[in-house]
Design an enzyme around this catalytic site. Structure first.
Site, PDB file in Angstrom:
ATOM      1  CG  ASP A   9      -1.627   1.262   1.463  1.00 27.83           C
ATOM      2  OD1 ASP A   9      -2.385   1.661   0.568  1.00 27.83           O
ATOM      3  OD2 ASP A   9      -1.414   1.894   2.516  1.00 27.83           O
ATOM      4  CG  ASP A  11      -1.326   7.909   0.673  1.00 30.05           C
ATOM      5  OD1 ASP A  11      -0.348   8.667   0.661  1.00 30.05           O
ATOM      6  OD2 ASP A  11      -2.183   7.883  -0.232  1.00 30.05           O
ATOM      7  CG  ASP A 165      -1.874   2.279   6.464  1.00 22.28           C
ATOM      8  OD1 ASP A 165      -2.048   1.943   5.274  1.00 22.28           O
ATOM      9  OD2 ASP A 165      -2.257   3.369   6.922  1.00 22.28           O
TER      10      ASP A 165
END
Length: 216
Positions: A9, A11, A165
């Site tokens: 991922d 961001d 995240d």
């Protein structure tokens, strides 16, 4: 178990951008006279496509004002964009995986324009064998994003790991049948991530680096 494809991922996982996204959403709400979401409400939607994220973070946002909201959000985010950096240690992880000839990819809720700009600004494009963004395929946690990456790079799910995240990333991995690593220093809390039941969970970049050294 060895992974020949590592999918990141963007961001909150590679890039330390969670706070900038949260502030951009909140400032956009203020500009448009809408109820301002809390930090937790704004950070929870990170990783989704922009429209899906804004629908959930700002449920009272009329469909007729979505384009206006998106444009204002981009203004606020881009004013902070030059200050964004990789989490310390992530550049070393990318170098180590590249040295091992491990294939790498990005699966992100960003737009294609946004990801291409970020890759160019930070000179990171050469690390990744392919990338997928939410505006050119299905948004997380639908598995299509990962399925397209694996098909293009000809890697089986059992040799693929997804690192993210948010619970959206964990859901994406589960739906695509690949291993998941959740990092707790991004948008979603450790408790939220634990409820999604990732295969691995790490609290810092050093732990992630050690884990990848074992399984790649």
């Amino acid at each position: 178990m060895k992974f020949s494809l590592v999918v990141f991922d963007w961001d909150g996982t590679l890039m330390d951008s969670t706070h900038s996204i949260v502030v951009a959403i909140q400032n956009t709400c203020r500009d448009l006279g809408l109820a301002v979401p809390t930090d937790q409400q704004a950070s929870w939607v990170i990783g989704l496509s922009l429209e899906e994220a804004f629908k959930q973070a700002v449920p009272e946002l009329p469909v007729s004002r979505m384009d206006e909201f998106v444009q204002r959000y981009k203004f606020h985010y881009l004013t902070r964009d030059p200050d964004l950096r990789l989490f310390p240690g992530n550049a070393q992880i990318l170098d180590e995986l590249k040295a091992k000839s491990v294939q790498m990819a990005v699966a992100t809720g960003k737009s294609r324009i946004g990801l291409n700009r970020a890759l160019a600004n930070h000179q990171l494009g050469h690390y990744f064998d392919t990338t997928r963004t939410a505006d050119e395929t299905r948004s997380k946690p639908h598995p299509l994003m990962l399925e397209e990456i694996m098909d293009e790079l000809m890697v089986l799910p059992e040799h693929t790991v997804m690192i993210g995240d948010t619970t959206h990333d964990v859901g994406l991995a589960k739906n695509a049948g690949v291993t998941s690593i959740a990092v707790t220093y991004g948008a979603h809390s450790k408790h939220e991530l634990a409820t999604a039941k990732p295969d691995f969970m790490v609290d810092n970049v050093s732990e992630l680096q050690r884990l990848l050294a074992i399984y790649t």
